[in-house]
Design a protein around this motif. Structure first.
Motif, PDB file in Angstrom:
ATOM      1  N   UNK A 199       0.781  -1.313  -0.075  1.00 40.45           N
ATOM      2  CA  UNK A 199      -0.005   0.003  -0.155  1.00 40.45           C
ATOM      3  C   UNK A 199       0.991   1.248   0.117  1.00 40.45           C
ATOM      4  N   UNK A 200       1.973   1.453   0.090  1.00 45.97           N
ATOM      5  CA  UNK A 200       3.071   2.510  -0.091  1.00 45.97           C
ATOM      6  C   UNK A 200       3.678   2.328  -1.258  1.00 45.97           C
ATOM      7  N   UNK A 201       3.720   4.037  -1.966  1.00 45.40           N
ATOM      8  CA  UNK A 201       4.315   4.043  -3.129  1.00 45.40           C
ATOM      9  C   UNK A 201       6.013   4.262  -3.122  1.00 45.40           C
ATOM     10  N   UNK A 202       6.769   3.524  -3.665  1.00 47.23           N
ATOM     11  CA  UNK A 202       8.205   3.634  -3.577  1.00 47.23           C
ATOM     12  C   UNK A 202       9.035   3.452  -4.888  1.00 47.23           C
ATOM     13  N   UNK A 203       9.940   4.514  -4.909  1.00 43.87           N
ATOM     14  CA  UNK A 203      10.528   4.609  -6.119  1.00 43.87           C
ATOM     15  C   UNK A 203      11.751   3.306  -6.226  1.00 43.87           C
ATOM     16  N   UNK A 204      11.475   2.380  -7.365  1.00 45.05           N
ATOM     17  CA  UNK A 204      12.279   1.426  -7.744  1.00 45.05           C
ATOM     18  C   UNK A 204      13.456   1.883  -8.518  1.00 45.05           C
ATOM     19  N   UNK A 205      13.424   2.522  -9.512  1.00 45.94           N
ATOM     20  CA  UNK A 205      14.401   2.905 -10.364  1.00 45.94           C
ATOM     21  C   UNK A 205      14.248   4.291 -10.839  1.00 45.94           C
ATOM     22  N   UNK A 206      15.756   4.606 -11.189  1.00 46.98           N
ATOM     23  CA  UNK A 206      15.719   6.370 -11.554  1.00 46.98           C
ATOM     24  C   UNK A 206      16.590   6.252 -12.879  1.00 46.98           C
ATOM     25  N   UNK A 207      16.118   7.145 -13.879  1.00 47.01           N
ATOM     26  CA  UNK A 207      16.697   6.981 -15.193  1.00 47.01           C
ATOM     27  C   UNK A 207      18.121   7.567 -15.090  1.00 47.01           C
ATOM     28  N   UNK A 221       9.812  12.618  -1.785  1.00 49.30           N
ATOM     29  CA  UNK A 221       8.824  13.789  -2.279  1.00 49.30           C
ATOM     30  C   UNK A 221       8.176  13.232  -3.811  1.00 49.30           C
ATOM     31  N   UNK A 222       9.379  12.590  -4.435  1.00 45.87           N
ATOM     32  CA  UNK A 222       8.861  12.294  -5.627  1.00 45.87           C
ATOM     33  C   UNK A 222       7.805  11.115  -5.699  1.00 45.87           C
ATOM     34  N   UNK A 223       8.106  10.107  -4.743  1.00 48.55           N
ATOM     35  CA  UNK A 223       7.222   8.932  -4.418  1.00 48.55           C
ATOM     36  C   UNK A 223       5.625   9.666  -3.896  1.00 48.55           C
ATOM     37  N   UNK A 224       5.696  10.446  -3.045  1.00 54.95           N
ATOM     38  CA  UNK A 224       4.423  11.089  -2.789  1.00 54.95           C
ATOM     39  C   UNK A 224       3.706  11.691  -3.943  1.00 54.95           C
ATOM     40  N   UNK A 252      -3.505  19.317  -8.170  1.00 59.30           N
ATOM     41  CA  UNK A 252      -2.169  18.811  -7.799  1.00 59.30           C
ATOM     42  C   UNK A 252      -1.142  19.933  -7.398  1.00 59.30           C
ATOM     43  N   UNK A 253      -1.089  21.161  -7.842  1.00 58.88           N
ATOM     44  CA  UNK A 253      -0.381  22.339  -7.624  1.00 58.88           C
ATOM     45  C   UNK A 253      -0.679  22.807  -6.194  1.00 58.88           C
ATOM     46  N   UNK A 254      -1.975  22.675  -5.562  1.00 55.48           N
ATOM     47  CA  UNK A 254      -2.486  23.118  -4.476  1.00 55.48           C
ATOM     48  C   UNK A 254      -1.386  22.392  -3.415  1.00 55.48           C
ATOM     49  N   UNK A 255      -1.203  21.093  -3.770  1.00 54.71           N
ATOM     50  CA  UNK A 255      -0.720  19.945  -2.831  1.00 54.71           C
ATOM     51  C   UNK A 255       0.862  20.124  -2.893  1.00 54.71           C
ATOM     52  N   UNK A 256       1.425  20.231  -4.143  1.00 50.32           N
ATOM     53  CA  UNK A 256       2.764  19.957  -4.320  1.00 50.32           C
ATOM     54  C   UNK A 256       3.578  21.278  -4.950  1.00 50.32           C
ATOM     55  N   UNK A 257       2.831  22.370  -5.066  1.00 43.42           N
ATOM     56  CA  UNK A 257       3.589  23.484  -5.650  1.00 43.42           C
ATOM     57  C   UNK A 257       5.030  23.718  -5.053  1.00 43.42           C
ATOM     58  N   UNK A 258       4.977  23.750  -3.528  1.00 44.63           N
ATOM     59  CA  UNK A 258       6.140  24.028  -2.963  1.00 44.63           C
ATOM     60  C   UNK A 258       7.217  22.901  -3.315  1.00 44.63           C
ATOM     61  N   UNK A 259       6.886  21.722  -3.324  1.00 47.01           N
ATOM     62  CA  UNK A 259       7.931  20.686  -3.681  1.00 47.01           C
ATOM     63  C   UNK A 259       8.251  20.867  -5.046  1.00 47.01           C
ATOM     64  N   UNK A 260       7.584  21.075  -5.966  1.00 51.36           N
ATOM     65  CA  UNK A 260       7.880  21.198  -7.371  1.00 51.36           C
ATOM     66  C   UNK A 260       8.814  22.334  -7.684  1.00 51.36           C
ATOM     67  N   UNK A 261       8.526  23.444  -6.971  1.00 52.39           N
ATOM     68  CA  UNK A 261       9.348  24.658  -6.770  1.00 52.39           C
ATOM     69  C   UNK A 261      10.853  24.349  -6.310  1.00 52.39           C
ATOM     70  N   UNK A 262      10.686  23.557  -5.266  1.00 46.59           N
ATOM     71  CA  UNK A 262      12.135  23.223  -4.593  1.00 46.59           C
ATOM     72  C   UNK A 262      12.957  22.202  -5.746  1.00 46.59           C
ATOM     73  N   UNK A 263      12.424  21.318  -6.256  1.00 44.79           N
ATOM     74  CA  UNK A 263      12.658  20.511  -7.175  1.00 44.79           C
ATOM     75  C   UNK A 263      13.230  21.140  -8.503  1.00 44.79           C
ATOM     76  N   UNK A 264      12.615  22.289  -8.922  1.00 47.58           N
ATOM     77  CA  UNK A 264      12.728  22.991 -10.173  1.00 47.58           C
ATOM     78  C   UNK A 264      11.932  22.426 -11.174  1.00 47.58           C
ATOM     79  N   UNK A 265      10.858  21.680 -10.954  1.00 53.83           N
ATOM     80  CA  UNK A 265      10.119  21.169 -11.877  1.00 53.83           C
ATOM     81  C   UNK A 265       8.935  22.243 -12.162  1.00 53.83           C
ATOM     82  N   UNK A 266       9.060  22.165 -13.690  1.00 54.86           N
ATOM     83  CA  UNK A 266       7.820  23.211 -14.397  1.00 54.86           C
ATOM     84  C   UNK A 266       6.879  22.511 -15.092  1.00 54.86           C
ATOM     85  N   UNK A 267       7.273  21.159 -15.444  1.00 50.27           N
ATOM     86  CA  UNK A 267       6.201  20.320 -16.247  1.00 50.27           C
ATOM     87  C   UNK A 267       6.540  18.748 -15.779  1.00 50.27           C
TER      88      UNK A 267
END
Length: 613
Positions: A199-207, A221-224, A252-267
Motif C-alpha cells: 500500500x506504499x508507493x516507493x521509487x524502484x528505479x531512476x533514469x 517527495x517524488x514518491x508522494x 495537484x499544484x495546491x498540494x505539491x507547488x512548494x515541492x515542485x518549486x524546490x525540485x525545479x520542476x516546471x512540467x
C-alpha cells in the motif's frame, strides 16, 4: 495423435521464449500465429485457434492443427465457447485488452482413448500465454493507430521497447530497463518508476542511475507525488506549473507547488501502471521546462507504460520472496517478548486467551452484500383497450391505489351513444308498428315488426357491450405506476396498446447479485435485510426465493443473480428505489470472519505455486 508433453522446466523456458517472440514484431496476425503454435507445443495440443469477439458471439479467425480448415469462419455463442469442457479435452481462456474481452484462445486434444485431459498447470500456462498475447496485441494496435502521423523511427522504437521489456523476468532489471528506454522517446530531466509495496508507493528505479536512495527527501517527495498521480487512474500531464489547464492540475499544484518549486520542476508526465487487477505503480517524467513532451511522445510512453505493466506483473509472479528477513524479524520479536516480566506475560496471555475465546465462540450471521439491488413489483399488469379509440378521460393519477375492476379511463363514445339512441328509437318505432298491425288484425305485419324489434334489440345489446369496452378497468388491484397518465387524454390508442401499468406493492421482488466467492453461502429461505435512503432508520426484511445457476458479468466481476421477496404492507418501498441490502447467512465467529478471506487467498496462492512445482 497428441504430442508428448515436455518436462516442466522445458515448458517454462519455452513459455518465456514464446512470450519474447510475441513482441518481435508489430503484426497482429503474426503474433496470434506465434501464440497458437506455442500453445500447441506447450500443452501438447492437437489444435489451437483464435476466436474474435463480435457482440455476444465469437468467430474463429485463425486456427492451427486439427480441424483448422473446418473451424475457420465458424461463429459460436460466447457462452457456449467459454463453458468449461466436461471431459477436459478442450481448454479456453479469454483475451482481455484494456478491461475489454476481445476474444479467446482455444486448444484441443484428440478424443481417442490415449488423450489425457488438460491439467490445472496447462490452464495456468495457457492463461500466461494469453496475457502475453493480449499485451502484444495492445502494442500492435497502438502502433497501428499512430502509424499514419508517426515517423518510422517511432514505430521502430515501439518494437525495440517491446523486445527489451519482455526479455527479462527480474523485477529490478525490468524497472531500470523501462525508465532508461523512455529517454529514447522523451527528453526529460528526471525519470523514475515507482511501485506499490504493502500500500506504499516507493521509487524502484531512476533514469541514468544504477543506485538510488529511496529514503532520501527528494525520492520520498517524488514518491508522494507519484502516489497522488497514480490515484488519478489515467495519464496525467502537468504541462506548465505556472498555467494549469485542468482541475486535476490545479489540485495537484495546491498540494505539491512548494515541492515542485524546490525540485525545479516546471512540467511533468505521470502514467499509472494499471491493468484489470489494479494499479501496480507509476512511470514519472519531470522536466525543468514547460511543455516538455508532445502529444505523439505521450502516446509512445503510454505504449511503454502498458508493456511495463505486463512485464512487472510477470516478474512479480515468478519472483520468490526470501525468508531471511522474516525469520530475523521473528527472532527480534521473540527476544523483546522474553524481556517482559513473567507476571505481565502471564496476564497478557490470560487476556489473550479470553479474547481468543470470545472471538472464536461468539457467533452471529455473516452478512453477504447485495450488488446492484433493484425493486420490482411481484405482480404487474397493463391496462389495454380492446377497441381503437381516443382517450377522453383518465380517472386516476400516478401513485393512486385502484381496486380490481374499477374504471381507470374512458375512450370517446359520442358515436357509440348516437348509435345506441338510434337503435332505441328504431325499436320503439317497430313496437308501435306491431301494435298498430295487431289492432288492424294484420298478423303478418305484426310478426314482421316483432321480428324487426327483436333484431334491433340484439344490435343494441352488441352496441351496449361495445360501449362497456370503452370504459377501461383495472385488471388487478394495485398502484398506478405509469408517470402522468392524465397526459394521455386526447391521444389515439390502438387495440392492445398499453395506457398505464398497475402493480401490487404489498410485497416487492428484490433482484441483486452476489460475488462468486459468496454465492455458496446464500441459500433459499435466507433472510434479507435492507434499508433505503428515504427511511434510513428503518430496516425491512425478506427472504431469498431463488438463487441463479449461471453468473452474469457486472463490469469485470461475475455475479450470480438472486431474487428475494420483501414484505411491504405499508407501501413505503417503491420500485426504482436504490436499497442497501445484505443477506444473512450461516453464523460465523469473529475469528472465522477475519481469517476467511486470507485463508481463501492463501489456498488459491498455494494452488498456483503447487501447479508450477
Amino acid at each position: 495423435m497428441t504430442a508428448p508433453l515436455p518436462d516442466e522446466s522445458s515448458r517454462l523456458r519455452r513459455l518465456r521464449q514464446v512470450s519474447v517472440a510475441l513482441f518481435a514484431g508489430l503484426d497482429q496476425t503474426r503474433a496470434v500465429s506465434t501464440a497458437l503454435e506455442g500453445a500447441r507445443e506447450l500443452l501438447g495440443a492437437d489444435g489451437a485457434s483464435f476466436w474474435a469477439r463480435e457482440g455476444q458471439a465469437l468467430t474463429c479467425q485463425l486456427a492451427h492443427g486439427a480441424d483448422s480448415e473446418a473451424l475457420l469462419g465458424t461463429t459460436w455463442p460466447a457462452v457456449v465457447l467459454l463453458t468449461p469442457d466436461v471431459a477436459g479435452l478442450v481448454l479456453v481462456t479469454p483475451l482481455v485488452i484494456d478491461d475489454t474481452e476481445v476474444g479467446a484462445l482455444r486448444v484441443t486434444r484428440g478424443a481417442d482413448e490415449s488423450a489425457q485431459p488438460f491439467s490445472t498447470t496447462d490452464a495456468v500456462l495457457l492463461q500466461d500465454l494469453a496475457d502475453s498475447l493480449s499485451a502484444a496485441l495492445a502494442t500492435a494496435i497502438a502502433a497501428e493507430a499512430m502509424a499514419g502521423p508517426a515517423p518510422p523511427q517511432d514505430l521502430t522504437l515501439v518494437l525495440q521497447m517491446s523486445q527489451e521489456i519482455g526479455s527479462s523476468l527480474d523485477l529490478d532489471r525490468v524497472c531500470k530497463t523501462v525508465v532508461n528506454l523512455a529517454a529514447r522517446a522523451v527528453s526529460f530531466d528526471r525519470g523514475a518508476v515507482a511501485l506499490y509495496d504493502n500500500g506504499r508507493c516507493e521509487v524502484r528505479a531512476v533514469a541514468g542511475s544504477d543506485v538510488h536512495d529511496a529514503a532520501s527527501p527528494a525520492m520520498q517527495d517524488l514518491a508522494v507525488r507519484a502516489g497522488w498521480a497514480a490515484g488519478v487512474g489515467t495519464r496525467f500531464y502537468l504541462s506548465d506549473r505556472h498555467a494549469p489547464r485542468t482541475d486535476a492540475e490545479r489540485i495537484f499544484l495546491q498540494i505539491f507547488a512548494q515541492d515542485l518549486e524546490t525540485a525545479g520542476v516546471e512540467s511533468g508526465l505521470y502514467l499509472p501502471l494499471r491493468d484489470d487487477e489494479g494499479v501496480v505503480g507509476i512511470l514519472v517524467f519531470e522536466a525543468e521546462r514547460a511543455d516538455f513532451v508532445t502529444e505523439a511522445q505521450q502516446e509512445l510512453v503510454t505504449i511503454l507504460a502498458n508493456q511495463t505493466t505486463v512485464a512487472i506483473r510477470n516478474a512479480q509472479l515468478y519472483a520468490r520472496v526470501p525468508m531471511a528477513d522474516a525469520l530475523s524479524s521473528l527472532t527480534v520479536k521473540r527476544q523483546q517478548f522474553l524481556a517482559i516480566p513473567r507476571r505481565k506475560r502471564r496476564l497478557a496471555g490470560g487476556l489473550a486467551l479470553v479474547v481468543l475465546a470470545l472471538l472464536s465462540l461468539v457467533r452471529w450471521p455473516l452478512r453477504v452484500p447485495a450488488v446492484a439491488p433493484t425493486f420490482r413489483p411481484v405482480r404487474q399488469a397493463a391496462v389495454r383497450p380492446a377497441v381503437p379509440g381516443v382517450v377522453e378521460e383518465v380517472f386516476v393519477r400516478e401513485g393512486s391505489m385502484v381496486a380490481a375492476g374499477a374504471p381507470v379511463a374512458r375512450l370517446r363514445d359520442l358515436e357509440a351513444r348516437a348509435t345506441r339512441a338510434a337503435l332505441a328509437a328504431d325499436i320503439a318505432a317497430a313496437e308501435r308498428a306491431a301494435s298498430l298491425a295487431a289492432a288492424r288484425q294484420d298478423a303478418a305485419s305484426e310478426r314482421l315488426q316483432r321480428l324487426r324489434a327483436a333484431t334491433l334489440r340484439e344490435e343494441l345489446a352488441v352496441e351496449t357491450a361495445r360501449a362497456e369496452q370503452l370504459v377501461l378497468r383495472a385488471p388487478i388491484a394495485g398502484m398506478v405506476l405509469t408517470p402522468r397518465p392524465e397526459e394521455r387524454v386526447g391521444a389515439g390508442v390502438a387495440p392492445g396498446e398499453t395506457i398505464m401499468s398497475l402493480g401490487q406493492l404489498d410485497s416487492l421482488d428484490l433482484d441483486f447479485g452476489v460475488a462468486q466467492h459468496e454465492v455458496d453461502r446464500v441459500s433459499i429461505g435466507a433472510t434479507v435485510r435492507l434499508r433505503v435512503d428515504a427511511l434510513p432508520s428503518r430496516t425491512f426484511t425478506g427472504t431469498v426465493h431463488r438463487v441463479g445457476a449461471m453468473a452474469t458479468m457486472h463490469g469485470t466481476e461475475p455475479l450470480f443473480p438472486i431474487l428475494a421477496r420483501i414484505a411491504n404492507p405499508e407501501g413505503h418501498l417503491r420500485p426504482g428505489m436504490a436499497p442497501h441490502a445484505r443477506v444473512l447467512t450461516a453464523p460465523m465467529s469473529v475469528l472465522g470472519r477475519a481469517v476467511r478471506t486470507p485463508w481463501r487467498r492463501l489456498q488459491l496462492f498455494w494452488w498456483r505455486i503447487w501447479s508450477w512445482a
